[in-house]
Motif scaffolding. Structure first.
Motif, mmCIF file in Angstrom:
data_model
loop_
_atom_site.group_PDB
_atom_site.id
_atom_site.type_symbol
_atom_site.label_atom_id
_atom_site.label_comp_id
_atom_site.label_asym_id
_atom_site.label_seq_id
_atom_site.Cartn_x
_atom_site.Cartn_y
_atom_site.Cartn_z
ATOM 1 N N VAL A 1 0.821 -1.204 0.000
ATOM 2 C CA VAL A 1 0.000 0.000 0.000
ATOM 3 C C VAL A 1 0.866 1.269 0.000
ATOM 4 N N ARG A 2 2.136 1.097 0.398
ATOM 5 C CA ARG A 2 3.058 2.252 0.420
ATOM 6 C C ARG A 2 3.490 2.685 -0.976
ATOM 7 N N ASP A 3 3.117 1.882 -2.002
ATOM 8 C CA ASP A 3 3.419 2.301 -3.374
ATOM 9 C C ASP A 3 2.673 3.570 -3.758
ATOM 10 N N GLY A 4 1.633 3.910 -2.998
ATOM 11 C CA GLY A 4 0.917 5.161 -3.237
ATOM 12 C C GLY A 4 -0.422 4.973 -3.915
ATOM 13 N N ALA A 5 -1.226 6.037 -3.865
ATOM 14 C CA ALA A 5 -2.618 5.950 -4.310
ATOM 15 C C ALA A 5 -2.755 5.701 -5.817
ATOM 16 N N ALA A 6 -2.103 6.498 -6.633
ATOM 17 C CA ALA A 6 -2.333 6.390 -8.086
ATOM 18 C C ALA A 6 -1.983 5.001 -8.628
ATOM 19 N N PRO A 7 -0.791 4.445 -8.309
ATOM 20 C CA PRO A 7 -0.489 3.099 -8.831
ATOM 21 C C PRO A 7 -1.448 2.018 -8.333
ATOM 22 N N ILE A 8 -1.822 2.070 -7.065
ATOM 23 C CA ILE A 8 -2.688 1.018 -6.510
ATOM 24 C C ILE A 8 -4.108 1.152 -7.075
ATOM 25 N N LEU A 9 -4.621 2.367 -7.142
ATOM 26 C CA LEU A 9 -5.970 2.544 -7.687
ATOM 27 C C LEU A 9 -6.001 2.177 -9.174
ATOM 28 N N GLY A 10 -4.908 2.477 -9.872
ATOM 29 C CA GLY A 10 -4.803 2.084 -11.287
ATOM 30 C C GLY A 10 -4.851 0.564 -11.431
ATOM 31 N N LEU A 11 -4.164 -0.118 -10.530
ATOM 32 C CA LEU A 11 -4.158 -1.580 -10.528
ATOM 33 C C LEU A 11 -5.574 -2.127 -10.260
ATOM 34 N N ILE A 12 -6.255 -1.541 -9.290
ATOM 35 C CA ILE A 12 -7.633 -1.968 -8.976
ATOM 36 C C ILE A 12 -8.526 -1.763 -10.198
ATOM 37 N N HIS A 13 -8.361 -0.635 -10.859
ATOM 38 C CA HIS A 13 -9.153 -0.335 -12.051
ATOM 39 C C HIS A 13 -8.938 -1.391 -13.133
ATOM 40 N N ARG A 14 -7.670 -1.737 -13.382
ATOM 41 C CA ARG A 14 -7.372 -2.740 -14.420
ATOM 42 C C ARG A 14 -7.946 -4.112 -14.043
ATOM 43 N N LEU A 15 -7.797 -4.472 -12.763
ATOM 44 C CA LEU A 15 -8.344 -5.759 -12.304
ATOM 45 C C LEU A 15 -9.855 -5.805 -12.496
ATOM 46 N N ALA A 16 -10.509 -4.693 -12.142
ATOM 47 C CA ALA A 16 -11.972 -4.636 -12.243
ATOM 48 C C ALA A 16 -12.404 -4.772 -13.705
ATOM 49 N N ILE A 17 -11.715 -4.058 -14.578
ATOM 50 C CA ILE A 17 -12.075 -4.121 -16.015
ATOM 51 C C ILE A 17 -11.878 -5.547 -16.549
ATOM 52 N N ASP A 18 -10.778 -6.203 -16.142
ATOM 53 C CA ASP A 18 -10.540 -7.586 -16.576
ATOM 54 C C ASP A 18 -11.684 -8.497 -16.133
ATOM 55 N N LEU A 19 -12.070 -8.342 -14.876
ATOM 56 C CA LEU A 19 -13.128 -9.199 -14.332
ATOM 57 C C LEU A 19 -14.463 -8.927 -15.025
ATOM 58 N N LEU A 20 -14.720 -7.649 -15.321
ATOM 59 C CA LEU A 20 -15.970 -7.303 -16.014
ATOM 60 C C LEU A 20 -15.986 -7.926 -17.405
ATOM 61 N N GLU A 21 -14.866 -7.811 -18.115
ATOM 62 C CA GLU A 21 -14.790 -8.402 -19.465
ATOM 63 C C GLU A 21 -14.997 -9.905 -19.393
ATOM 64 N N HIS A 22 -14.361 -10.509 -18.401
ATOM 65 C CA HIS A 22 -14.454 -11.954 -18.232
ATOM 66 C C HIS A 22 -15.898 -12.399 -17.986
ATOM 67 N N ASN A 23 -16.684 -11.535 -17.341
ATOM 68 C CA ASN A 23 -18.073 -11.876 -17.026
ATOM 69 C C ASN A 23 -19.083 -11.240 -17.984
ATOM 70 N N GLY A 24 -18.552 -10.567 -19.032
ATOM 71 C CA GLY A 24 -19.440 -9.964 -20.034
ATOM 72 C C GLY A 24 -20.313 -8.843 -19.492
ATOM 73 N N ILE A 25 -19.749 -8.055 -18.558
ATOM 74 C CA ILE A 25 -20.528 -6.961 -17.959
ATOM 75 C C ILE A 25 -19.915 -5.622 -18.383
ATOM 76 N N PRO A 26 -20.695 -4.724 -19.024
ATOM 77 C CA PRO A 26 -20.136 -3.418 -19.390
ATOM 78 C C PRO A 26 -19.960 -2.521 -18.157
ATOM 79 N N PRO A 27 -18.925 -1.658 -18.135
ATOM 80 C CA PRO A 27 -18.676 -0.783 -16.979
ATOM 81 C C PRO A 27 -19.896 0.073 -16.599
ATOM 82 N N GLU A 28 -20.754 0.387 -17.595
ATOM 83 C CA GLU A 28 -21.929 1.226 -17.295
ATOM 84 C C GLU A 28 -22.942 0.492 -16.409
#
Ligand SMILES: [Zn+2]
Length: 408
Positions: free
Chosen positions: A118-145
């Motif tokens: 978590v000491r890597d800082g907000a922007a890198p960690i939140l960016g990572l969460i965003h990418r993970l979420a998008i991957d999971l959404l694609e995998h489940n066929g769910i659009p971000p909207e």
């Protein structure tokens, strides 16, 4: 009453008062028959029929299966449609991250875990969460909207109304970082809820774990740090500035070691995961335990509380003593909370809670030795049954209760 055709507006989705009340009722109680809804809300049958039809037409509710019958025909029950929208839940610890997608009935569709710092800082960690979420959404066929809520638990004190961290001691660079704005950009229809990670875990236990049958309980997370979530009268108690439950910095030994917060002898400096590992490493290096020495060498000098628990289970005397001391001192501090707050349940969770039964029994004995008899007469002390899912379940539950808001 207007229809709810314009529901897909920026979050939270606005409902008229009877619609919001019936949605909240279903969220709290789960699927209900129309008769149950009438009993709980006090609305007339005709209002309920109108509102349920409106919410069904909008794709929010559906009629499913058969409910409990009190004799005669079984009533149909009303429930949320699982595919109306989806939730992203994040449970962020100091060294690890869990992320899940859940449907509109809070059923978890998929989850992932990975180590972070978590000491890597907000922007890198939140960016990572965003990418993970998008991957999971694609995998489940769910659009971000289709993401209507985003719940994230973070390991520091949170200003809940503003959705920001408030001078978190172990999270440099996160103070006041606009987490909500970050995810609102990525998920334009989502309401973003930020809370302390331990509060999320307590909420998970309240929604789907042992906390369901308790109005007043404490969830204690023992990991890299020590904190607790307080449920009072069935709701999370956050305190005046959001730091309620930060028990890791209660002084447990005036002659103890220096804590990262700058004070001496804080509970977490003595009894959390790193303290357990540090004591075990010292014993290994001093040749006081062959088993700890073996683990120390196996993991290249990077002992954790998990290996100490393993050594204790193998009968190592020094490891047993370390685990027992740590549990007992946590119990002594919890005894103070028991005397003050009189909960009916204390749940122990977090990574260190799984290092063996000795840890829990030592916490119990610390609590029972130092509490007043009246306050422990009906007190249950247990480990969290939801274990690593508690935070995700809580984040999902909290996010879902914030999807709708009432039109004024
Ligand atoms: Zn401290």
């Amino acid at each position: 009453m207007d229809s709810v055709k314009d529901l897909i507006t920026p979050a939270p989705i606005l409902l008229q008062p009877p619609q919001a009340k019936i949605a909240a009722c279903l969220r709290q109680h789960g699927p209900l028959s129309r008769t149950d809804i009438a009993d709980i809300t006090g609305y007339s049958r005709s209002t309920i029929t109108t509102v349920v039809n409106e919410l069904t037409d909008a794709g929010i509710l559906e009629e499913i299966g058969d409910g409990e019958s009190s004799g005669g025909r079984r009533p149909r029950v009303v429930s949320f449609r699982p595919d109306f929208g989806y939730i992203i839940a994040v449970d962020m610890g100091a060294t690890g991250l869990d992320l899940a997608i859940a449907d509109f009935n809070a059923a978890m569709l998929e989850r992932v875990s990975l180590p972070i710092d978590v000491r890597d800082g907000a922007a890198p960690i939140l960016g990572l969460i965003h990418r993970l979420a998008i991957d999971l959404l694609e995998h489940n066929g769910i659009p971000p909207e289709k993401i209507y809520a985003f719940g994230i638990g973070v390991p520091g004190p949170v200003d809940f109304a503003a959705g920001i961290l408030n001078s978190p001691p172990i999270m440099p660079g996160w103070d006041a970082y606009p987490i909500r704005a970050f995810f609102r950009t990525a998920f334009p229809n989502a309401v973003v809820i930020v809370d302390n990670d331990v509060n999320m875990m307590a909420l998970g236990e309240l929604a789907a774990g042992s906390g369901r049958r308790h109005e007043n309980f404490i969830f204690v997370k023992v990991g890299t740090g020590i904190g607790c979530g307080i449920v009072a009268r069935g709701e999370i108690y956050r305190g005046s500035t959001g730091s309620a439950g930060d028990i890791g910095h209660i002084c447990a030994d005036k002659n103890g070691p220096m804590c990262h917060c700058g004070n001496i002898g804080c509970l977490e400096a003595i009894a959390a995961g790193p303290a357990i590992a540090h004591r075990a490493a010292e014993a290994a290096l001093a040749g006081r335990s062959q088993i700890l020495k073996k683990y120390y060498e196996q993991c290249g000098g990077q002992l954790t509380a998990v290996e100490v628990g393993r050594a204790a289970a193998e009968g190592d005397k020094v490891a047993n003593e370390i685990v027992r001391d740590s549990g007992y001192i946590i119990g002594e501090v919890l005894a103070g909370l028991v005397n003050f707050f009189n909960p009916s349940l204390i749940l122990i969770g977090g990574g260190v809670s799984h290092i063996g039964l000795l840890f829990l029994s030592s916490i119990r004995s610390g609590i029972l030795t130092r509490s007043l008899p009246l306050s422990t007469r009906h007190l249950r002390i247990d480990t969290s049954v939801l274990a690593q899912d508690a935070g995700l379940i809580g984040a999902t539950a909290l996010a879902l209760t914030n999807v709708f808001s009432e039109e004024r």
